[in-house]
Design a protein around this motif. Structure first.
Motif, PDB file in Angstrom:
ATOM      1  N   ILE A 180      71.660  35.997  69.744  1.00 22.77           N
ATOM      2  CA  ILE A 180      71.900  37.266  70.428  1.00 22.77           C
ATOM      3  C   ILE A 180      73.041  37.998  69.727  1.00 22.77           C
ATOM      4  N   ASP A 227      76.233  40.318  69.030  1.00 24.76           N
ATOM      5  CA  ASP A 227      77.455  40.529  69.795  1.00 24.76           C
ATOM      6  C   ASP A 227      78.407  41.445  69.030  1.00 24.76           C
ATOM      7  N   LYS A 278      78.064  40.344  74.367  1.00 27.67           N
ATOM      8  CA  LYS A 278      76.678  40.155  73.946  1.00 27.67           C
ATOM      9  C   LYS A 278      75.853  41.419  74.192  1.00 27.67           C
ATOM     10  N   SER A 337      73.150  42.348  75.792  1.00 29.07           N
ATOM     11  CA  SER A 337      72.245  41.893  76.849  1.00 29.07           C
ATOM     12  C   SER A 337      72.251  42.920  77.960  1.00 29.07           C
ATOM     13  N   THR A 354      69.696  44.720  81.507  1.00 26.87           N
ATOM     14  CA  THR A 354      68.550  44.639  82.416  1.00 26.87           C
ATOM     15  C   THR A 354      67.712  45.904  82.315  1.00 26.87           C
ATOM     16  N   GLN A 407      60.849  43.625  76.192  1.00 26.70           N
ATOM     17  CA  GLN A 407      61.667  42.414  76.198  1.00 26.70           C
ATOM     18  C   GLN A 407      61.356  41.547  74.974  1.00 26.70           C
ATOM     19  N   LYS A 432      63.822  41.091  71.548  1.00 21.43           N
ATOM     20  CA  LYS A 432      64.299  39.729  71.299  1.00 21.43           C
ATOM     21  C   LYS A 432      64.247  39.413  69.805  1.00 21.43           C
ATOM     22  N   ILE A 473      68.356  41.041  70.684  1.00 22.79           N
ATOM     23  CA  ILE A 473      68.803  41.680  71.923  1.00 22.79           C
ATOM     24  C   ILE A 473      68.154  40.971  73.112  1.00 22.79           C
ATOM     25  N   GLU A 474      68.977  40.602  74.080  1.00 16.16           N
ATOM     26  CA  GLU A 474      68.485  39.934  75.282  1.00 16.16           C
ATOM     27  C   GLU A 474      68.188  40.969  76.358  1.00 16.16           C
ATOM     28  N   LYS A 529      66.602  41.451  80.198  1.00 22.27           N
ATOM     29  CA  LYS A 529      66.141  40.871  81.461  1.00 22.27           C
ATOM     30  C   LYS A 529      65.379  41.949  82.208  1.00 22.27           C
TER      31      LYS A 529
END
Length: 542
Positions: free
Chosen positions: A374, A376, A381, A383, A385, A403, A407, A411-412, A414
């Motif tokens: 991931i 940073d 990070k 990340s 939603t 998503q 990835k 990149i994360e 949710k």
């Protein structure tokens, strides 16, 4: 907690825009060949399915499509925009432009009655348009009336509007989208309290083709024909607006006959064409689907990062895999249906290139320094939603694809699926409770990006991604005073280029509308924005 309606919901709950401009004549699937329609017949109930529930029935405060659908049946408007997006007179008998576009004299039809029998007069028009001019008005439609200086009664059926400055949005939008409210009912309600008044949810009284009967929240809204409607009693006796939060369930109810009018998702319209006793009309909608990046979040403040996110997304594969090709990649916030859609310029497109996206993020300082896969930066990070509305399975699928694709570049994401009214609350000022969202805009019939992208619309308007560009602000403001369409389009070429360059949204695609309806429904005319356009002229052949 006070529920406020986010513009975001103009974003079509029913959405589905556009592809090929030549696209698609209606198709029909019935058990037998239909006979000639003959003379219109009265009677019957049309059951409309919706995956979104209205928030309230007052056009000065609502911003979602479900509410607008009902408002268009309950109320009258000075003008209306026809299926070819031309402005036509409705409640207004005549409109005369004065003082080079700085004033409008409007005469309204006589004998128009509210549902309680009281005559609609100039007093009601003045009362309605005075509400957003008040310092106590807290609705999100304020930008629609920014140009309005005053509204005055000149006679029982005549009103004079005076503008602060020329703005084509007044004639093309403010007259078309403002439902006339009854002064004799609401005149004594403080404007600061008007949004929460029970009139808007339990006792709406308009002068439109249908009257309010009941609203069973989470289930349906029931409307009945207005025998005294000034354009003539509707042929249908009743309209039931049924709330079905899940699109799969809605399609199942369509097949079972529990609903008989529904905007079918792109993934199901070919199936729906085979249902008995139904026909499906497919055509362009005045809308687009996008991902909005909340620039209040530090992750999305850098333009290069937003450009990289778009570059990392394979929008062609989204259209082909999720929509089965039933869409066209979008690059700007304008519909190909619009006369303002740029034809002679190239805008930045940020086409799919995974390697380039990684490079752009590295240039912006985002690297995987600890080897966990991931990215940073400064100990934070990458990340976030990604939210979208429950029940819209196309958007839910898109969120999963986004998503997966992000990835690949570290990149994360949710995903979070949120019930419609809760999402409205979260997106709306003063909450802005989201990182990013998959949504759609149902566009105004007059092309004006001010309400959505001008920085003045951040705190109380529709610019909930907090986009700011001083040059774009000036261009959008200046364009409002241009009445010549060619000049207006020329100005907007620069606006579209700047917005496309800045990527406040990743513009995903223009979808189609697929309107399923009874095979024996007559009088229907497709409208790219209003699903229930001219419903008073629809009838069911027996």
């Amino acid at each position: 907690m006070k529920l406020r309606k986010s513009a975001l919901m103009m974003l079509s709950v029913f959405m589905a825009l556009a592809i090929f401009l030549s696209a698609c004549s209606g198709s029909k699937s019935t058990s037998s060949e239909s006979k000639p329609a003959g003379k219109p017949q009265k009677g019957g109930d049309l059951v409309v399915g919706s995956i979104g529930e209205p928030t309230l029935f007052n056009s000065l405060y609502s911003t979602d499509d479900a509410s607008t659908d009902i408002e268009n049946l309950l109320y009258s408007f000075l003008t209306k925009t026809d299926e070819k997006l031309n402005v036509k007179l409705s409640l207004a008998e005549s409109i005369k432009e004065l003082d080079g576009g700085l004033a409008y004299d409007v005469k309204i039809k006589k004998g128009v009655k509210f549902h309680d029998g009281k005559e609609l007069t100039a007093d009601d028009v003045v009362f309605t348009y005075s509400i957003p001019l008040s310092k106590d008005y807290k609705g999100e439609r304020g930008s629609t009336y920014e140009m309005l200086k005053s509204v005055e009664k000149k006679g029982d059926y005549e009103v004079l509007f005076k503008l602060k400055y020329k703005d084509g949005n007044f004639y093309n939008n403010a007259l078309d989208s403002t439902a006339i409210l009854p002064k004799h009912i609401l005149g004594n309600v403080p404007i600061a309290d008007l949004e929460e008044n029970e009139f808007n949810r339990k006792k709406p009284i308009g002068s439109g083709p249908f009257k309010f009967k009941e609203w069973k929240q989470g289930q349906y809204i029931k409307l009945e024909a207005n025998n005294d409607y000034f354009e003539g009693r509707p042929y249908l006796d009743t309209v039931t607006y049924k709330i079905i939060p899940d699109a799969n369930a809605a399609v199942a109810q369509l097949q079972a006959g529990d609903i008989n009018f529904f905007n079918v998702p792109a993934t199901d319209y070919k199936t729906a064409e085979k249902f008995n006793n139904l026909k499906v009309v497919t055509d362009l909608a005045l809308s687009y689907v996008y991902i909005g990046w909340n620039e209040k979040n530090e992750l999305f403040k850098d333009k290069k990062v937003r450009q990289a996110l778009t570059t990392a997304l394979d929008r062609e594969s989204i259209v082909n895999q999720v929509l089965d090709g039933d869409g066209k990649v979008a690059y700007i916030p304008e519909s190909p249906l619009s006369w303002n859609y740029p034809k002679d310029i190239e805008v930045p497109k940020f086409t799919y290139n995974e390697k380039k996206a990684k490079q752009m993020l590295a240039e912006a300082g985002w690297k995987d320094t600890n080897g966990d896969g991931i990215l940073d930066k400064d100990g934070k990070k990458f990340s976030f939603t990604l939210k979208t509305n429950q029940g819209n399975k196309v958007r839910e699928d898109i969120a999963v694809v986004v998503q997966e694709q992000l990835k690949k570049i570290g990149i994360e994401v949710k995903t979070q699926i949120v019930e419609w009214s809760a999402l409205v609350e979260q997106m709306n000022p003063p909450n802005w409770d989201f990182d990013a969202m998959v949504m759609g805009w149902s566009l105004s019939t007059f092309p004006d990006q001010y309400d959505i992208f001008h920085s003045s619309q951040i705190k109380k308007g529709l610019n909930y991604v907090w986009y700011k560009n001083a040059e774009a602000d000036k261009l959008m403001k200046d364009a409002k005073s241009i009445s010549d369409r060619k000049q207006y389009s020329k100005e907007y070429e620069q606006i579209y280029q700047k917005i496309a360059e800045d990527q406040p949204y990743t513009f995903l695609y223009y979808p189609n509308n697929h309107m399923a309806m009874p095979a024996n429904l007559e009088g229907y005319k497709y409208h790219p924005k209003r699903n229930l356009y001219n419903i008073q002229k629809w009838w069911l052949a027996q």
